[in-house]
Design a protein around this motif. Structure first.
Motif, PDB file in Angstrom:
ATOM      1  N   CYS A 112      54.503  75.143  75.317  1.00  0.00           N
ATOM      2  CA  CYS A 112      55.069  75.610  76.583  1.00  0.00           C
ATOM      3  C   CYS A 112      54.445  74.792  77.708  1.00  0.00           C
ATOM      4  O   CYS A 112      53.231  74.606  77.737  1.00  0.00           O
ATOM      5  N   CYS A 169      52.034  77.567  80.232  1.00  0.00           N
ATOM      6  CA  CYS A 169      50.704  77.993  79.789  1.00  0.00           C
ATOM      7  C   CYS A 169      50.068  76.986  78.832  1.00  0.00           C
ATOM      8  O   CYS A 169      48.901  77.104  78.509  1.00  0.00           O
ATOM      9  N   CYS A 196      57.914  79.485  77.676  1.00  0.00           N
ATOM     10  CA  CYS A 196      57.930  80.856  77.186  1.00  0.00           C
ATOM     11  C   CYS A 196      59.006  81.642  77.928  1.00  0.00           C
ATOM     12  O   CYS A 196      59.399  81.274  79.023  1.00  0.00           O
ATOM     13  N   CYS A 224      55.119  81.629  83.293  1.00  0.00           N
ATOM     14  CA  CYS A 224      55.032  80.266  82.762  1.00  0.00           C
ATOM     15  C   CYS A 224      55.922  79.328  83.563  1.00  0.00           C
ATOM     16  O   CYS A 224      55.552  78.185  83.824  1.00  0.00           O
TER      17      CYS A 224
HETATM   18 ZN   LIG Z   1      54.009  79.792  78.285  1.00  0.00          ZN
END
Ligand SMILES: [Zn+2]
Length: 90
Positions: free
Chosen positions: A13, A16, A51, A56
């Motif tokens: 991702c 994050c 995500c 995020c």
């Molecule tokens: Zn994420």
């Protein structure tokens, strides 16, 4: 078709920066200079994963992750809109 957990492809991702199973992430790709939600995860070309989490998306925008990954200046408002739409449809 059943797959073992260990066989699930992992993707990172860009918000994050955690590696997570690909099927739990949303994929976006750049097509003709436009960001699109790649629901089937089949489009070729430059893309990124996020995500299904608004935080995020916000992290990715703050960190200018899109510009790095797509190697071009992108309209973050457009990305926000496309990503929010994808988030809301799930
Ligand atoms: Zn994420």
């Amino acid at each position: 078709m059943r797959r073992k957990l260990t066989e699930r492809p992992m993707r990172r991702c860009i918000g994050c920066r955690q590696s997570l199973p690909q099927d739990t992430l949303m994929r976006f790709t750049l097509r003709d200079g436009e960001i699109i939600a790649d629901r089937d995860q089949r489009n070729d070309g430059r893309g990124f994963y996020l995500c299904r989490d608004r935080s995020c998306l916000e992290k990715a925008i703050k960190g200018k992750a899109f510009n790095r990954i797509l190697r071009s200046a992108v309209d973050t408002e457009k990305i926000m809109r496309v990503a929010e739409e994808a988030l809301n449809s799930n």
